[in-house]
Design an enzyme around this catalytic site. Structure first.
Site, mmCIF file in Angstrom:
data_model
loop_
_atom_site.group_PDB
_atom_site.id
_atom_site.type_symbol
_atom_site.label_atom_id
_atom_site.label_comp_id
_atom_site.label_asym_id
_atom_site.label_seq_id
_atom_site.Cartn_x
_atom_site.Cartn_y
_atom_site.Cartn_z
ATOM 1 N N GLY A 60 13.620 -5.084 118.910
ATOM 2 C CA GLY A 60 12.454 -5.000 119.771
ATOM 3 C C GLY A 60 11.774 -6.338 119.912
ATOM 4 O O GLY A 60 11.899 -7.214 119.045
ATOM 5 N N GLN A 65 4.725 -11.759 121.835
ATOM 6 C CA GLN A 65 5.607 -12.651 121.081
ATOM 7 C C GLN A 65 6.139 -13.800 121.925
ATOM 8 O O GLN A 65 6.673 -14.769 121.386
ATOM 9 C CB GLN A 65 6.770 -11.868 120.475
ATOM 10 C CG GLN A 65 6.321 -10.916 119.369
ATOM 11 C CD GLN A 65 7.493 -10.169 118.795
ATOM 12 O OE1 GLN A 65 7.845 -9.094 119.272
ATOM 13 N NE2 GLN A 65 8.112 -10.750 117.769
ATOM 14 N N CYS A 110 10.545 -9.759 111.503
ATOM 15 C CA CYS A 110 9.922 -9.983 112.803
ATOM 16 C C CYS A 110 10.435 -11.292 113.381
ATOM 17 O O CYS A 110 10.558 -12.287 112.663
ATOM 18 C CB CYS A 110 8.405 -10.035 112.636
ATOM 19 S SG CYS A 110 7.480 -10.277 114.161
ATOM 20 N N LEU A 111 10.723 -11.280 114.666
ATOM 21 C CA LEU A 111 11.189 -12.499 115.333
ATOM 22 C C LEU A 111 10.131 -13.604 115.303
ATOM 23 O O LEU A 111 10.464 -14.775 115.438
ATOM 24 C CB LEU A 111 11.578 -12.185 116.783
ATOM 25 C CG LEU A 111 12.779 -11.245 116.946
ATOM 26 C CD1 LEU A 111 12.906 -10.800 118.403
ATOM 27 C CD2 LEU A 111 14.053 -11.904 116.475
ATOM 28 N N HIS A 153 6.106 -0.804 115.165
ATOM 29 C CA HIS A 153 6.058 -2.252 114.920
ATOM 30 C C HIS A 153 5.637 -2.981 116.200
ATOM 31 O O HIS A 153 4.766 -3.856 116.177
ATOM 32 C CB HIS A 153 7.440 -2.722 114.439
ATOM 33 C CG HIS A 153 7.550 -4.191 114.182
ATOM 34 N ND1 HIS A 153 7.719 -4.707 112.915
ATOM 35 C CD2 HIS A 153 7.534 -5.260 115.019
ATOM 36 C CE1 HIS A 153 7.800 -6.036 113.000
ATOM 37 N NE2 HIS A 153 7.694 -6.393 114.265
ATOM 38 N N GLU A 154 6.258 -2.607 117.324
ATOM 39 C CA GLU A 154 5.928 -3.260 118.605
ATOM 40 C C GLU A 154 4.515 -2.896 119.065
ATOM 41 O O GLU A 154 3.804 -3.738 119.617
ATOM 42 C CB GLU A 154 6.964 -2.916 119.672
ATOM 43 C CG GLU A 154 8.386 -3.358 119.355
ATOM 44 C CD GLU A 154 8.518 -4.809 118.915
ATOM 45 O OE1 GLU A 154 7.763 -5.673 119.410
ATOM 46 O OE2 GLU A 154 9.389 -5.083 118.069
ATOM 47 N N HIS A 157 2.129 -5.191 117.568
ATOM 48 C CA HIS A 157 2.041 -6.486 118.262
ATOM 49 C C HIS A 157 1.050 -6.422 119.421
ATOM 50 O O HIS A 157 0.333 -7.389 119.691
ATOM 51 C CB HIS A 157 3.416 -6.930 118.785
ATOM 52 C CG HIS A 157 4.265 -7.603 117.762
ATOM 53 N ND1 HIS A 157 3.868 -8.723 117.061
ATOM 54 C CD2 HIS A 157 5.515 -7.322 117.316
ATOM 55 C CE1 HIS A 157 4.812 -9.100 116.234
ATOM 56 N NE2 HIS A 157 5.831 -8.262 116.362
#
Length: 188
Positions: A60, A65, A110-111, A153-154, A157
């Protein structure tokens, strides 16, 4: 095409802002961004493309991000990880959730975080969500397991929350009663 250099890292102020709702009909710019978010997660799971473009694998990615504080993200799971789901979620929300919790045995990644953060991140085991697609049509679905965790999680963000905010630094691996433990880890 979104590359790792386009993904902002922890400490960047956009990651701590509450993202704005996306107006419909989508602008050409918003539509392109949503499509590129989905393209990133699909490409990042393709070993050849990930190596060629130096992409960190993820399931995701959210607009904040890539430094765009708008309420949209993409998720992609393929059958190789036991799931089959690909979505762009615009102005998403969780409309109901289970009492039961779930967490990833190996913790979350996480990216936007370039370090390992040990600890369990308790999430709802099952959620019902509503969101809009690229054409402004609302859809509803139920998610469980890894897709439910990734969706939450998204969503974090979009609300300026990082996964490690859920980890108790004094007790990162607490006993979580009546929780489902999901193997493996994921980056989003």
């Amino acid at each position: 095409m979104i590359l790792m250099k386009d993904i902002i890292r922890e400490g960047h102020p956009t990651l701590r802002k509450r993202a704005e709702d996306v107006p419909f009909p989508l602008s050409a710019e918003d539509r392109e961004l949503a499509e590129e978010l989905l393209e990133y997660v699909i490409n990042s799971q393709d070993d050849e493309l990930a190596e060629k473009y130096d992409l960190r694998p993820g399931v995701g990615i959210a607009a904040p991000q890539v430094n765009v504080a708008k309420r949209m993200f993409a998720l992609h799971f393929d059958e190789s990880i036991g799931e089959d789901l690909s979505m762009i979620a615009i102005n998403p929300r969780i409309v109901s959730h289970s009492v039961e919790r779930a967490y990833l045995a190996a913790g979350e990644g996480c990216l936007s975080v370039d370090r390992a953060v040990p600890g369990y991140v308790p999430r709802y085991a099952r959620i019902t969500i509503k969101a809009f697609n690229l054409d402004g049509e609302e859809f509803k679905m139920r998610l469980k397991g890894l897709p439910a965790i990734a969706f939450q999680h998204e969503m974090d963000h979009l609300n300026g929350v990082m996964f490690f905010d859920h980890i108790d630094a004094k007790n990162p691996f607490p006993q979580i009663d009546h929780a489902i433990v999901i193997g493996g880890d994921t980056e989003a």
